[in-house]
Motif scaffolding. Sequence first.
Motif, PDB file in Angstrom:
ATOM      1  N   PHE A  51       0.844  -1.188   0.000  1.00 39.46           N
ATOM      2  CA  PHE A  51       0.000   0.000   0.000  1.00 39.46           C
ATOM      3  C   PHE A  51       0.886   1.248   0.000  1.00 39.46           C
ATOM      4  O   PHE A  51       0.582   2.252  -0.632  1.00 39.46           O
ATOM      5  CB  PHE A  51      -0.908  -0.005   1.231  1.00 39.46           C
ATOM      6  N   SER A  52       2.005   1.169   0.714  1.00 36.73           N
ATOM      7  CA  SER A  52       2.889   2.319   0.881  1.00 36.73           C
ATOM      8  C   SER A  52       3.794   2.507  -0.330  1.00 36.73           C
ATOM      9  O   SER A  52       4.123   1.557  -1.041  1.00 36.73           O
ATOM     10  CB  SER A  52       3.762   2.134   2.123  1.00 36.73           C
ATOM     11  N   THR A  53       4.224   3.746  -0.548  1.00 34.06           N
ATOM     12  CA  THR A  53       5.247   4.017  -1.552  1.00 34.06           C
ATOM     13  C   THR A  53       6.615   3.648  -0.979  1.00 34.06           C
ATOM     14  O   THR A  53       6.776   3.474   0.231  1.00 34.06           O
ATOM     15  CB  THR A  53       5.227   5.501  -1.938  1.00 34.06           C
ATOM     16  N   ALA A  54       7.606   3.522  -1.857  1.00 33.51           N
ATOM     17  CA  ALA A  54       8.918   3.024  -1.451  1.00 33.51           C
ATOM     18  C   ALA A  54       9.557   3.859  -0.343  1.00 33.51           C
ATOM     19  O   ALA A  54      10.166   3.318   0.585  1.00 33.51           O
ATOM     20  CB  ALA A  54       9.843   2.971  -2.667  1.00 33.51           C
ATOM     21  N   ASP A  55       9.414   5.188  -0.414  1.00 34.31           N
ATOM     22  CA  ASP A  55      10.063   6.033   0.582  1.00 34.31           C
ATOM     23  C   ASP A  55       9.541   5.788   1.985  1.00 34.31           C
ATOM     24  O   ASP A  55      10.252   5.981   2.970  1.00 34.31           O
ATOM     25  CB  ASP A  55       9.893   7.514   0.209  1.00 34.31           C
ATOM     26  N   ARG A  56       8.290   5.315   2.088  1.00 27.03           N
ATOM     27  CA  ARG A  56       7.699   5.035   3.401  1.00 27.03           C
ATOM     28  C   ARG A  56       8.232   3.745   4.015  1.00 27.03           C
ATOM     29  O   ARG A  56       8.037   3.493   5.204  1.00 27.03           O
ATOM     30  CB  ARG A  56       6.179   4.927   3.263  1.00 27.03           C
ATOM     31  N   LEU A  57       8.900   2.940   3.207  1.00 32.19           N
ATOM     32  CA  LEU A  57       9.427   1.659   3.673  1.00 32.19           C
ATOM     33  C   LEU A  57      10.922   1.720   3.940  1.00 32.19           C
ATOM     34  O   LEU A  57      11.518   0.720   4.368  1.00 32.19           O
ATOM     35  CB  LEU A  57       9.139   0.566   2.635  1.00 32.19           C
ATOM     36  N   GLU A  58      11.534   2.882   3.725  1.00 30.64           N
ATOM     37  CA  GLU A  58      12.972   3.020   3.907  1.00 30.64           C
ATOM     38  C   GLU A  58      13.356   2.956   5.380  1.00 30.64           C
ATOM     39  O   GLU A  58      12.607   3.415   6.253  1.00 30.64           O
ATOM     40  CB  GLU A  58      13.457   4.348   3.313  1.00 30.64           C
ATOM     41  N   ILE A  59      14.539   2.398   5.642  1.00 31.57           N
ATOM     42  CA  ILE A  59      15.088   2.405   6.996  1.00 31.57           C
ATOM     43  C   ILE A  59      16.469   3.051   6.962  1.00 31.57           C
ATOM     44  O   ILE A  59      17.192   2.962   5.969  1.00 31.57           O
ATOM     45  CB  ILE A  59      15.168   0.990   7.601  1.00 31.57           C
ATOM     46  N   ASP A  60      16.801   3.743   8.041  1.00 28.92           N
ATOM     47  CA  ASP A  60      18.116   4.380   8.210  1.00 28.92           C
ATOM     48  C   ASP A  60      18.447   5.329   7.061  1.00 28.92           C
ATOM     49  O   ASP A  60      19.616   5.501   6.702  1.00 28.92           O
ATOM     50  CB  ASP A  60      19.205   3.316   8.353  1.00 28.92           C
ATOM     51  N   GLU A  61      17.417   5.921   6.470  1.00 28.13           N
ATOM     52  CA  GLU A  61      17.582   6.892   5.377  1.00 28.13           C
ATOM     53  C   GLU A  61      18.321   6.309   4.178  1.00 28.13           C
ATOM     54  O   GLU A  61      18.959   7.041   3.394  1.00 28.13           O
ATOM     55  CB  GLU A  61      18.291   8.157   5.882  1.00 28.13           C
TER      56      GLU A  61
END
Length: 321
Positions: A51-61
């Motif tokens: 459901f989320s876009t890729a940027d919402r799934l990022e960790i540690d920037e």
Amino acid sequence: MELYDVLIVGGGPIGLASALEAKKNKLKYIVIEKGTVANSLYNYPLYMTFFSTADRLEIDEIPFITTKAKPGRQDALEYYQGIARAKGINIRPYEKVINIQKSTFFQVETSKQIYFAKNVIIATGFYDIPNMMNIPGEDLPKVRHYYTEPYPYAFQNVVVIGSSNSSVDAALEIYRKGGNVTMIIRNQEISKSVKYWVKPDIENRIKEGSIKAFFGAELLEIKPHSAVFKTSKGEIKEIENDFVLAMTGYLPDFEFLRNIGINLKGDCLNPHYDKETMESNVKGIYLAGVVCGGKDTHLWFIENSRIHAKQIVQDIVSKNN
């Protein structure tokens, strides 16, 4: 005796985020994962889209690069496992944590050995234990609580339980591969949480009769060649059936949490933790990610629980200073 500053239980996105945060703060850490890296994602349906876009799934920037507007299961596996490789995460896959006891330090017993740690982070998610219906026949081989792909169900009579994203995805994919799909849905409509680009599709397939749906209905019994359910009007119906996909959701391992001393409260069995530090009622044991929600597994997800890693490690570092 090798002593870790922090031992992380679970090598999913939040467990990896916790490891990266520990590494940045020069803490000696280790991640214990019962399956592969990002094991829950590995067990998602093969063609699932987030459901989320890729940027919402990022960790540690760390940028999540994909050409798709909404990344899929394979994109996510590439991203999280790629991070584990590139960052040299100290992770032990295919090793299950059995018990955690505290004396001077935490003694963590796994399926392979015993570890010692000053602090423990529980980031185990919720995808391991199906939410059972507790009806006759649920233990038959034709009943599945996990769905991977539609091909095994082509030209079969398939009952899909529920109207969440997993139920809707399964129903649509199986229908398009030639399956005869009947949805049994407790609620009076398709869940509002279903992905907005998928919801009109399932509603139109139901409206035209391509997929049969019984709203306000309840599955009562599963037989070897049929399924029995009650309609919204209280009528009992029995239909021919080859497979039942019980997409009834999943639960955290509450028994494990209780055994290590975590207090669970209320009907949703919400674990006790400090909202600022994520520390549980057991000093030195922290909770991170979906496991924090108890039975309410829609409360926490990757994009809003990434922050837990930083909260936890900041608290551990502050106590060491």
